[in-house]
Scaffold this motif. Structure first.
Motif, PDB file in Angstrom:
ATOM      1  N   SER A  80       0.594  -1.028  -0.013  1.00 28.83           N
ATOM      2  CA  SER A  80       0.104   0.273  -0.188  1.00 28.83           C
ATOM      3  C   SER A  80       0.748   1.137  -0.136  1.00 28.83           C
ATOM      4  O   SER A  80       1.541   1.694   0.801  1.00 28.83           O
ATOM      5  CB  SER A  80      -1.244  -0.164   0.837  1.00 28.83           C
ATOM      6  N   MET A  81       1.249   1.884  -1.277  1.00 25.92           N
ATOM      7  CA  MET A  81       1.511   3.219  -1.119  1.00 25.92           C
ATOM      8  C   MET A  81       1.016   3.923  -0.730  1.00 25.92           C
ATOM      9  O   MET A  81       1.296   4.860   0.439  1.00 25.92           O
ATOM     10  CB  MET A  81       1.753   3.614  -2.632  1.00 25.92           C
ATOM     11  N   GLU A  82      -0.108   4.694  -0.220  1.00 22.74           N
ATOM     12  CA  GLU A  82      -1.252   5.123   0.054  1.00 22.74           C
ATOM     13  C   GLU A  82      -0.833   5.149   1.595  1.00 22.74           C
ATOM     14  O   GLU A  82      -1.114   6.147   2.037  1.00 22.74           O
ATOM     15  CB  GLU A  82      -3.139   4.893  -0.043  1.00 22.74           C
ATOM     16  N   LYS A  83      -0.412   3.814   2.594  1.00 15.33           N
ATOM     17  CA  LYS A  83      -0.673   3.483   3.451  1.00 15.33           C
ATOM     18  C   LYS A  83       0.538   4.486   4.531  1.00 15.33           C
ATOM     19  O   LYS A  83       1.090   5.510   4.950  1.00 15.33           O
ATOM     20  CB  LYS A  83      -1.174   2.279   4.059  1.00 15.33           C
ATOM     21  N   ALA A 111       9.563   0.899 -13.617  1.00 14.78           N
ATOM     22  CA  ALA A 111       8.901   0.100 -12.081  1.00 14.78           C
ATOM     23  C   ALA A 111       7.580  -1.041 -12.740  1.00 14.78           C
ATOM     24  O   ALA A 111       7.280  -0.478 -13.399  1.00 14.78           O
ATOM     25  CB  ALA A 111       8.549   0.632 -11.291  1.00 14.78           C
ATOM     26  N   ARG A 112       7.820  -2.349 -11.674  1.00 17.57           N
ATOM     27  CA  ARG A 112       6.442  -2.976 -11.691  1.00 17.57           C
ATOM     28  C   ARG A 112       5.965  -2.701  -9.802  1.00 17.57           C
ATOM     29  O   ARG A 112       6.996  -3.201  -9.389  1.00 17.57           O
ATOM     30  CB  ARG A 112       6.749  -4.430 -12.053  1.00 17.57           C
ATOM     31  N   VAL A 113       4.772  -2.699  -9.871  1.00 16.62           N
ATOM     32  CA  VAL A 113       3.970  -2.027  -8.859  1.00 16.62           C
ATOM     33  C   VAL A 113       2.606  -3.269  -8.726  1.00 16.62           C
ATOM     34  O   VAL A 113       2.047  -3.201  -9.285  1.00 16.62           O
ATOM     35  CB  VAL A 113       3.681  -0.331  -9.081  1.00 16.62           C
ATOM     36  N   LEU A 114       2.273  -3.320  -7.479  1.00 18.42           N
ATOM     37  CA  LEU A 114       1.146  -4.396  -7.555  1.00 18.42           C
ATOM     38  C   LEU A 114       0.648  -3.574  -6.060  1.00 18.42           C
ATOM     39  O   LEU A 114       1.666  -3.877  -4.923  1.00 18.42           O
ATOM     40  CB  LEU A 114       1.712  -5.447  -6.829  1.00 18.42           C
ATOM     41  N   ASP A 115      -0.390  -2.882  -6.493  1.00 19.66           N
ATOM     42  CA  ASP A 115      -0.787  -2.422  -4.977  1.00 19.66           C
ATOM     43  C   ASP A 115      -2.668  -2.017  -5.005  1.00 19.66           C
ATOM     44  O   ASP A 115      -3.056  -3.187  -6.031  1.00 19.66           O
ATOM     45  CB  ASP A 115      -0.562  -0.346  -5.003  1.00 19.66           C
ATOM     46  N   LYS A 116      -3.144  -1.621  -3.815  1.00 19.61           N
ATOM     47  CA  LYS A 116      -4.424  -1.756  -3.483  1.00 19.61           C
ATOM     48  C   LYS A 116      -5.139  -1.295  -4.721  1.00 19.61           C
ATOM     49  O   LYS A 116      -4.591   0.261  -5.175  1.00 19.61           O
ATOM     50  CB  LYS A 116      -4.420  -1.207  -2.191  1.00 19.61           C
ATOM     51  N   LYS A 117      -6.333  -2.039  -4.887  1.00 22.60           N
ATOM     52  CA  LYS A 117      -6.856  -0.589  -6.200  1.00 22.60           C
ATOM     53  C   LYS A 117      -7.809   0.122  -5.764  1.00 22.60           C
ATOM     54  O   LYS A 117      -8.627  -0.164  -4.384  1.00 22.60           O
ATOM     55  CB  LYS A 117      -7.964  -1.612  -6.997  1.00 22.60           C
ATOM     56  N   THR A 118      -7.628   1.259  -5.696  1.00 29.14           N
ATOM     57  CA  THR A 118      -7.988   2.709  -5.073  1.00 29.14           C
ATOM     58  C   THR A 118      -8.452   3.677  -6.209  1.00 29.14           C
ATOM     59  O   THR A 118      -7.951   3.689  -6.910  1.00 29.14           O
ATOM     60  CB  THR A 118      -7.529   3.287  -3.462  1.00 29.14           C
ATOM     61  N   MET A 144      -0.998  -5.795   2.534  1.00 32.08           N
ATOM     62  CA  MET A 144      -2.299  -4.663   2.612  1.00 32.08           C
ATOM     63  C   MET A 144      -1.701  -3.548   3.045  1.00 32.08           C
ATOM     64  O   MET A 144      -2.654  -2.683   3.023  1.00 32.08           O
ATOM     65  CB  MET A 144      -3.515  -5.172   3.225  1.00 32.08           C
ATOM     66  N   LYS A 145      -1.485  -3.638   4.644  1.00 31.43           N
ATOM     67  CA  LYS A 145      -1.047  -2.207   5.136  1.00 31.43           C
ATOM     68  C   LYS A 145       0.418  -1.706   5.062  1.00 31.43           C
ATOM     69  O   LYS A 145       0.356  -1.004   6.013  1.00 31.43           O
ATOM     70  CB  LYS A 145      -1.727  -2.842   6.601  1.00 31.43           C
ATOM     71  N   ASN A 146       1.222  -2.440   4.632  1.00 31.28           N
ATOM     72  CA  ASN A 146       2.271  -2.509   4.679  1.00 31.28           C
ATOM     73  C   ASN A 146       3.046  -1.809   3.244  1.00 31.28           C
ATOM     74  O   ASN A 146       2.395  -2.288   2.441  1.00 31.28           O
ATOM     75  CB  ASN A 146       3.362  -3.039   5.675  1.00 31.28           C
ATOM     76  N   TYR A 147       4.444  -1.975   2.773  1.00 31.27           N
ATOM     77  CA  TYR A 147       4.565  -1.718   1.840  1.00 31.27           C
ATOM     78  C   TYR A 147       5.955  -2.334   1.334  1.00 31.27           C
ATOM     79  O   TYR A 147       7.305  -1.879   2.310  1.00 31.27           O
ATOM     80  CB  TYR A 147       4.947   0.212   1.547  1.00 31.27           C
ATOM     81  N   LEU A 148       6.023  -3.340   0.539  1.00 34.78           N
ATOM     82  CA  LEU A 148       7.802  -4.041   0.224  1.00 34.78           C
ATOM     83  C   LEU A 148       8.404  -3.889  -0.874  1.00 34.78           C
ATOM     84  O   LEU A 148       7.540  -3.588  -1.538  1.00 34.78           O
ATOM     85  CB  LEU A 148       7.670  -5.634   0.190  1.00 34.78           C
ATOM     86  N   ILE A 159       6.758  -1.263   7.495  1.00 32.54           N
ATOM     87  CA  ILE A 159       5.919  -1.132   8.602  1.00 32.54           C
ATOM     88  C   ILE A 159       5.122   0.288   8.773  1.00 32.54           C
ATOM     89  O   ILE A 159       5.822   0.929   9.585  1.00 32.54           O
ATOM     90  CB  ILE A 159       6.772  -1.169   9.392  1.00 32.54           C
ATOM     91  N   CYS A 160       3.940  -0.155   8.187  1.00 31.19           N
ATOM     92  CA  CYS A 160       3.236   1.528   7.955  1.00 31.19           C
ATOM     93  C   CYS A 160       2.725   1.963   9.097  1.00 31.19           C
ATOM     94  O   CYS A 160       1.393   1.621   9.018  1.00 31.19           O
ATOM     95  CB  CYS A 160       2.757   1.789   6.379  1.00 31.19           C
ATOM     96  N   ASP A 161       2.939   1.689  10.233  1.00 26.97           N
ATOM     97  CA  ASP A 161       1.942   2.196  11.427  1.00 26.97           C
ATOM     98  C   ASP A 161       2.150   3.420  12.063  1.00 26.97           C
ATOM     99  O   ASP A 161       3.688   3.938  12.568  1.00 26.97           O
ATOM    100  CB  ASP A 161       3.051   1.393  12.697  1.00 26.97           C
ATOM    101  N   GLU A 162       1.163   4.270  12.093  1.00 26.84           N
ATOM    102  CA  GLU A 162       1.439   5.547  12.904  1.00 26.84           C
ATOM    103  C   GLU A 162       2.078   6.585  13.418  1.00 26.84           C
ATOM    104  O   GLU A 162       2.587   7.177  13.566  1.00 26.84           O
ATOM    105  CB  GLU A 162       0.291   6.760  12.088  1.00 26.84           C
ATOM    106  N   LYS A 163       2.308   4.898  15.177  1.00 30.89           N
ATOM    107  CA  LYS A 163       2.634   5.762  16.384  1.00 30.89           C
ATOM    108  C   LYS A 163       3.696   4.812  16.281  1.00 30.89           C
ATOM    109  O   LYS A 163       4.636   5.688  16.736  1.00 30.89           O
ATOM    110  CB  LYS A 163       1.499   4.850  16.947  1.00 30.89           C
ATOM    111  N   ASN A 164       4.474   4.170  14.912  1.00 33.41           N
ATOM    112  CA  ASN A 164       5.744   3.091  15.803  1.00 33.41           C
ATOM    113  C   ASN A 164       5.969   3.258  14.126  1.00 33.41           C
ATOM    114  O   ASN A 164       6.580   2.208  13.463  1.00 33.41           O
ATOM    115  CB  ASN A 164       5.746   1.959  15.931  1.00 33.41           C
ATOM    116  N   PRO A 165       6.800   3.831  12.678  1.00 32.84           N
ATOM    117  CA  PRO A 165       7.227   3.577  11.731  1.00 32.84           C
ATOM    118  C   PRO A 165       8.140   3.188  11.894  1.00 32.84           C
ATOM    119  O   PRO A 165       8.553   3.603  12.427  1.00 32.84           O
ATOM    120  CB  PRO A 165       7.077   4.795  10.596  1.00 32.84           C
ATOM    121  N   ARG A 166       8.834   2.199  10.928  1.00 34.18           N
ATOM    122  CA  ARG A 166       9.917   1.327  11.269  1.00 34.18           C
ATOM    123  C   ARG A 166      10.312   0.977   9.732  1.00 34.18           C
ATOM    124  O   ARG A 166       9.430   0.466   9.399  1.00 34.18           O
ATOM    125  CB  ARG A 166      10.145   0.156  12.103  1.00 34.18           C
TER     126      ARG A 166
END
Length: 189
Positions: A80-83, A111-118, A144-148, A159-166
């Motif tokens: 998820s690039m949006e996340k 680039a080849r990108v697999l992302d969520k459909k939004t 679905m919630k992170n970005y590799l 790891i797209c955790d707003e309180k603890n991004p890493r």
């Protein structure tokens, strides 16, 4: 010398302990589920780590901006690039994102990108041709919630955790190859 120094109350000690507890809790969350990676982690202090865990929004920024410089000819992304943008408080049109895309294109990296459909990702997909990108949007992805990201010899899991991004940076060739193979399997499906 009590007339020179004023003793601290117990409240400041309690606050310090609470602060240290929060740090340890964040560390505990970061280390959860990393046991399968332990055999690949080089614990020798003199050797370069093949897996590195970096915390904080600055780590997000630094690792992301390295990617166009470490790619050979192709950049892979799943998740998820949006996340990622939400955690960074930015968007597709943000200067940092535009710099990333322009640097990648200037360096001849596709680039080849697999992302969520939004809706937003549909708009991003409209620029695929000029940005040397092929994007496939899916309803369901294993991430679905992170970005590799997968570059030449490195995978970076944001790891797209707003309180603890890493970011978990993986430079172990076997694991990077595993990520590439998994990506290509998803791409074909």
């Amino acid at each position: 010398k009590q007339n020179w120094y004023k003793g601290l109350s117990l409240q400041s000690l309690i606050e310090k302990i609470n602060s240290e507890q929060r740090k340890l809790f964040r560390l505990q969350r970061s280390l959860q589920n990393l046991d399968p990676l332990l055999p690949y982690m080089n614990l020798d202090e003199s050797a370069e780590d093949s897996i590195e865990l970096r915390e904080g929004i600055e780590a997000f920024r630094e690792e992301y901006l390295k990617i166009p410089h470490i790619c050979d000819d192709e950049f892979l992304h799943v998740g998820s690039m949006e996340k990622y943008w939400k955690v960074k408080n930015m968007s597709y049109g943000a200067p940092e994102e535009r710099w990333f895309i322009n640097t990648r294109v200037k360096n001849g990296i596709s680039a080849r990108v697999l992302d969520k459909k939004t809706k937003e990702m549909e708009e991003v997909k409209a620029h695929d041709g000029i940005e040397k990108r092929t994007m496939k949007l899916k309803e369901k992805l294993p991430i679905m919630k992170n970005y590799l990201t997968i570059a030449a010899d490195q995978s970076s899991l944001f790891i797209c955790d707003e309180k603890n991004p890493r970011v978990i940076v993986i430079k172990e060739p076997e694991l990077v190859k595993l990520h590439k193979d998994q990506f290509n399997t998803l791409w074909r499906s």
